[in-house]
Motif scaffolding. Structure first.
Motif, PDB file in Angstrom:
ATOM      1  N   ALA A 273       0.840  -1.209   0.000  1.00 56.34           N
ATOM      2  CA  ALA A 273       0.000   0.000   0.000  1.00 56.34           C
ATOM      3  C   ALA A 273       0.873   1.257   0.000  1.00 56.34           C
ATOM      4  CB  ALA A 273      -0.932  -0.007   1.205  1.00 56.34           C
ATOM      5  N   GLU A 274       1.946   1.249   0.800  1.00 60.33           N
ATOM      6  CA  GLU A 274       2.861   2.405   0.821  1.00 60.33           C
ATOM      7  C   GLU A 274       3.485   2.634  -0.552  1.00 60.33           C
ATOM      8  OE1 GLU A 274       5.801   1.653   3.869  1.00 60.33           O
ATOM      9  OE2 GLU A 274       4.238   1.460   5.397  1.00 60.33           O
ATOM     10  N   LEU A 275       3.946   1.550  -1.171  1.00 66.54           N
ATOM     11  CA  LEU A 275       4.622   1.681  -2.464  1.00 66.54           C
ATOM     12  C   LEU A 275       3.656   2.171  -3.544  1.00 66.54           C
ATOM     13  CD1 LEU A 275       6.841  -1.531  -2.504  1.00 66.54           C
ATOM     14  CD2 LEU A 275       7.660   0.832  -2.507  1.00 66.54           C
ATOM     15  N   LEU A 276       2.405   1.720  -3.485  1.00 62.55           N
ATOM     16  CA  LEU A 276       1.441   2.167  -4.499  1.00 62.55           C
ATOM     17  C   LEU A 276       1.087   3.633  -4.268  1.00 62.55           C
ATOM     18  CD1 LEU A 276      -0.760  -1.031  -4.784  1.00 62.55           C
ATOM     19  CD2 LEU A 276       0.745  -0.080  -6.542  1.00 62.55           C
TER      20      LEU A 276
ATOM     21  N   PRO B 176      -4.512  -2.315 -16.934  1.00 63.59           N
ATOM     22  CA  PRO B 176      -3.066  -2.309 -16.729  1.00 63.59           C
ATOM     23  C   PRO B 176      -2.531  -0.889 -16.556  1.00 63.59           C
ATOM     24  CG  PRO B 176      -3.635  -3.850 -18.464  1.00 63.59           C
ATOM     25  CD  PRO B 176      -4.899  -3.085 -18.130  1.00 63.59           C
ATOM     26  N   GLU B 177      -1.592  -0.767 -15.653  1.00 64.95           N
ATOM     27  CA  GLU B 177      -0.976   0.536 -15.341  1.00 64.95           C
ATOM     28  C   GLU B 177       0.533   0.340 -15.412  1.00 64.95           C
ATOM     29  OE1 GLU B 177      -2.116   3.481 -14.675  1.00 64.95           O
ATOM     30  OE2 GLU B 177      -4.275   3.199 -14.351  1.00 64.95           O
ATOM     31  N   ILE B 178       0.978  -0.159 -16.570  1.00 64.08           N
ATOM     32  CA  ILE B 178       2.378  -0.559 -16.714  1.00 64.08           C
ATOM     33  C   ILE B 178       3.323   0.628 -16.527  1.00 64.08           C
ATOM     34  CG2 ILE B 178       4.039  -1.627 -18.300  1.00 64.08           C
ATOM     35  CD1 ILE B 178       1.733  -3.239 -19.490  1.00 64.08           C
ATOM     36  N   GLY B 179       2.828   1.832 -16.801  1.00 64.11           N
ATOM     37  CA  GLY B 179       3.647   3.025 -16.597  1.00 64.11           C
ATOM     38  C   GLY B 179       4.065   3.210 -15.147  1.00 64.11           C
ATOM     39  N   HIS B 180       3.334   2.567 -14.242  1.00 60.94           N
ATOM     40  CA  HIS B 180       3.658   2.739 -12.828  1.00 60.94           C
ATOM     41  C   HIS B 180       4.379   1.531 -12.240  1.00 60.94           C
ATOM     42  CE1 HIS B 180       1.778   6.664 -12.531  1.00 60.94           C
ATOM     43  NE2 HIS B 180       0.943   6.208 -13.449  1.00 60.94           N
ATOM     44  N   LEU B 181       4.920   0.676 -13.110  1.00 68.71           N
ATOM     45  CA  LEU B 181       5.815  -0.380 -12.629  1.00 68.71           C
ATOM     46  C   LEU B 181       6.969   0.254 -11.872  1.00 68.71           C
ATOM     47  CD1 LEU B 181       6.283  -2.849 -15.637  1.00 68.71           C
ATOM     48  CD2 LEU B 181       5.068  -3.270 -13.499  1.00 68.71           C
ATOM     49  N   LEU B 182       7.289  -0.308 -10.741  1.00 66.24           N
ATOM     50  CA  LEU B 182       8.439   0.184  -9.972  1.00 66.24           C
ATOM     51  C   LEU B 182       9.705  -0.414 -10.570  1.00 66.24           C
ATOM     52  CD1 LEU B 182       6.898  -0.240  -6.423  1.00 66.24           C
ATOM     53  CD2 LEU B 182       6.955   1.828  -7.840  1.00 66.24           C
ATOM     54  N   ILE B 183      10.666   0.452 -10.856  1.00 73.02           N
ATOM     55  CA  ILE B 183      11.872   0.062 -11.585  1.00 73.02           C
ATOM     56  C   ILE B 183      13.079   0.414 -10.727  1.00 73.02           C
ATOM     57  CG2 ILE B 183      13.235   0.523 -13.687  1.00 73.02           C
ATOM     58  CD1 ILE B 183      10.596  -0.603 -14.509  1.00 73.02           C
ATOM     59  N   GLY B 184      13.979  -0.525 -10.563  1.00 72.25           N
ATOM     60  CA  GLY B 184      15.197  -0.215  -9.806  1.00 72.25           C
ATOM     61  C   GLY B 184      16.060   0.777 -10.570  1.00 72.25           C
ATOM     62  N   ARG B 185      16.456   1.842  -9.908  1.00 71.34           N
ATOM     63  CA  ARG B 185      17.292   2.840 -10.589  1.00 71.34           C
ATOM     64  C   ARG B 185      18.709   2.318 -10.786  1.00 71.34           C
ATOM     65  NH1 ARG B 185      15.953   8.747  -9.798  1.00 71.34           N
ATOM     66  NH2 ARG B 185      13.769   8.788  -9.133  1.00 71.34           N
ATOM     67  N   LEU B 194       9.188  12.285 -11.942  1.00 68.34           N
ATOM     68  CA  LEU B 194       8.126  13.232 -12.307  1.00 68.34           C
ATOM     69  C   LEU B 194       6.746  12.685 -11.941  1.00 68.34           C
ATOM     70  CD1 LEU B 194       8.918  15.155 -15.592  1.00 68.34           C
ATOM     71  CD2 LEU B 194       9.495  15.660 -13.220  1.00 68.34           C
ATOM     72  N   CYS B 195       6.670  11.483 -11.407  1.00 65.68           N
ATOM     73  CA  CYS B 195       5.372  10.944 -10.997  1.00 65.68           C
ATOM     74  C   CYS B 195       5.069  11.390  -9.576  1.00 65.68           C
ATOM     75  CB  CYS B 195       5.384   9.415 -11.069  1.00 65.68           C
ATOM     76  SG  CYS B 195       3.893   8.669 -10.348  1.00 65.68           S
ATOM     77  N   PRO B 196       3.913  12.006  -9.367  1.00 70.12           N
ATOM     78  CA  PRO B 196       3.603  12.474  -8.007  1.00 70.12           C
ATOM     79  C   PRO B 196       3.339  11.329  -7.029  1.00 70.12           C
ATOM     80  CG  PRO B 196       1.748  12.868  -9.491  1.00 70.12           C
ATOM     81  CD  PRO B 196       2.875  12.361 -10.339  1.00 70.12           C
ATOM     82  N   PHE B 197       3.154  10.121  -7.530  1.00 71.99           N
ATOM     83  CA  PHE B 197       2.810   9.007  -6.645  1.00 71.99           C
ATOM     84  C   PHE B 197       4.002   8.103  -6.316  1.00 71.99           C
ATOM     85  CE2 PHE B 197      -1.093  10.205  -8.775  1.00 71.99           C
ATOM     86  CZ  PHE B 197      -1.978  10.286  -7.715  1.00 71.99           C
ATOM     87  N   HIS B 198       4.950   8.000  -7.266  1.00 69.47           N
ATOM     88  CA  HIS B 198       5.983   6.977  -7.112  1.00 69.47           C
ATOM     89  C   HIS B 198       7.376   7.554  -7.374  1.00 69.47           C
ATOM     90  CE1 HIS B 198       2.292   4.798  -8.690  1.00 69.47           C
ATOM     91  NE2 HIS B 198       2.357   4.489  -7.418  1.00 69.47           N
ATOM     92  N   HIS B 199       8.269   7.234  -6.489  1.00 68.34           N
ATOM     93  CA  HIS B 199       9.638   7.733  -6.573  1.00 68.34           C
ATOM     94  C   HIS B 199      10.396   7.083  -7.743  1.00 68.34           C
ATOM     95  CE1 HIS B 199      13.535   9.156  -5.412  1.00 68.34           C
ATOM     96  NE2 HIS B 199      13.989   7.951  -5.129  1.00 68.34           N
ATOM     97  N   ASP B 200      10.027   5.862  -8.092  1.00 72.03           N
ATOM     98  CA  ASP B 200      10.835   5.070  -9.026  1.00 72.03           C
ATOM     99  C   ASP B 200      10.017   4.368 -10.093  1.00 72.03           C
ATOM    100  OD1 ASP B 200      13.242   5.564  -7.699  1.00 72.03           O
ATOM    101  OD2 ASP B 200      12.906   3.915  -6.299  1.00 72.03           O
TER     102      ASP B 200
END
Lengths: 314, 314
Positions: A273-276, B176-185, B194-200
């Motif tokens: 939930a935090e990550l989303l 599907p919300e593939i744009g919001h997949l979390l990706i290791g930097r 630039l995403c207000p919800f996700h750092h990565d």
């Protein structure tokens, strides 16, 4: 639980399948990386109380001879002519074969269809990955019941995943390989990956053996405030978040030995939930995820799934 | 291409839909983050040469008034009574509504059904995400034709994704919300997301605007040996590898403005194969991935998908 020679165990003897079975009776095999289970039953109800043979997964010869000895009384009588198999992978499902990349080196190239035919004669055989079979069991009769899209992850000796869409297993170019999702490491995590293919995949980072390498103890031994619970649940949460954003499952079932740690499930829910980060609020995902990520209903979901697949062939 | 007042463009006038249309004629709208397209056609063949109205996506009022002006001649005559819409999201599809989390702030809560009914009277409306519509077009008639499982990613102002399973869009809890997949930097990448919800997440790292922030130029301007090509293709490859391990698509279509850079597609193919590291050789994925990751067949796949959805309602 009574121990038998050579590691054989009877998991339950509430109902003996050696008494006259009621057709259609089918067999099921769940072949895991460390142990293999066999059962015969004529209904889901009978299955839940049926005698299950459990043997260690050793060499194909030894293990499959146990399997044959269990099923032979049924197949010789003609009481069972269909067996469903939920097998560790990767599988070349079209050819009933365990892939050459399986970490179970001795089992590379084993052909389930051939091995069972050689030992038990003519049979109908249904083969599915252990995790696709597990998600079928959970989505039709277990924790994920009714979910249009559901995922099952087993976190144990290896990490595998299955996906069901509208009640059927998802099969693309292969089968889901969620254990090999690439996961960004947390800063400072320099532990070598245990996956020979990927430096940063989920299985390489937090499979059962990787956890033992990291913390010198199995996951089940880690206390609530142990750093391992934080790290394992973080990586699981990244996987759950990515499963969520990619396919939007209504249910993610987390099974396998690692999840026997009593703190991991809830921490994984919270961290997912935090990550989303509150994205997708139209589905109230922050709240819903607390219920979306669940434990399996069945102790051996793959075995139930294998049975369902065999029953569907009848 | 002829410019018209207020940014309206006619993309093609090979065949004017203002001449008597042959029933069943349906309308289609592709609403993207920067521009919106409308078309009317009675067949796929007609669609490919049909006049397409393109207007900038400004305020809902202004943009939808253009839409209404385009369709009104058809709807007033009764020649068109069905419109398919491929819209940017996230969508609350069941309620025909653009979600409150859309970065297109002015469009939050816009109800497509309501807006079209208010302007054009009674209509049948089919709504799908732009990327789910796009993957439908590509899987039925384009680059992904015949794939049992296919994914479409558009990398532009935002990053979106659609998945088709057995020819139908995958719809779980959402889309599907593939744009919001979390990706290791990659180590050292400290560029703010630039995403207000996700750092990565993928969108936060390499959407069109994120690329401009990083390199001071749009992706299309980056030369083959520019560090940006390496970084963008790496992050795209992580996404493609994770799409591959999770759902095993036979085809991943990469579209959107960023992919207009002539070097990105091939570098992404190569890096995806590297990241998968030879796993899943039974599918010859290392080789196959060179063909698996492809450009879209249609210049506006979402518009074609919207048309297909409308035609399916007839």
């Amino acid at each position: 639980m009574p121990k038998r020679p050579n590691g054989q165990r009877l998991l339950s003897s509430a109902c003996s399948p050696l008494s006259e079975p009621t057709p259609p009776t089918v067999g099921a095999i769940e072949a895991g990386g460390t142990s293999l289970r066999c059962v015969v039953a004529s209904s889901l109800e009978e299955l839940s109380g049926a005698t299950v043979l459990e043997v260690p997964t050793t060499t194909p010869e030894e293990t499959l001879d146990f399997v044959a000895r269990f099923f032979r009384p049924f197949t010789q009588q003609g009481a069972v002519n269909t067996i469903g198999i939920a097998s560790f992978g990767p599988l070349d499902r079209a050819n009933f074969t365990i892939s050459e990349t399986t970490p179970k080196v001795l089992w590379r190239g084993v052909n389930w269809h051939h091995e069972l035919h050689a030992r038990l004669g003519n049979l109908s055989v249904a083969l599915e990955t252990d995790t696709n079979a597990a998600v079928l069991a959970e989505v039709h009769h277990g924790s994920a019941k009714g979910a249009r899209v559901a995922a099952y992850l087993t976190i144990g000796t290896g990490i595998g995943g299955g996906i069901a869409v509208e009640g059927a297993p998802l099969r693309g170019l292969g089968h889901p390989e969620i254990g090999h999702l690439l996961i960004g490491r947390v800063p400072g995590d320099t532990q070598p990956s245990l996956c020979p293919f990927h430096h940063d995949c989920l299985e390489g980072l937090i499979s059962g053996p990787a956890i033992v390498e990291r913390f010198g103890a199995t996951a089940s031994k880690l206390e609530a405030n142990h750093e391992g619970v934080e790290l394992i649940s973080h990586y699981l949460a990244v996987a759950c978040a990515n499963v969520t954003t990619m396919i939007g499952p209504e249910c993610i079932v987390l099974g396998g030995g690692v999840m026997e740690n009593p703190h991991l499930l809830q921490r994984t829910r919270e961290k997912t939930a935090e990550l989303l980060g509150g994205y997708l609020p139209q589905h109230q995902l922050r709240d819903a995820s607390l219920d979306t990520i669940v434990a399996p209903h069945f102790p051996h979901s793959g075995l139930v799934g294998a049975w369902l697949l065999a029953a569907a062939l009848q």
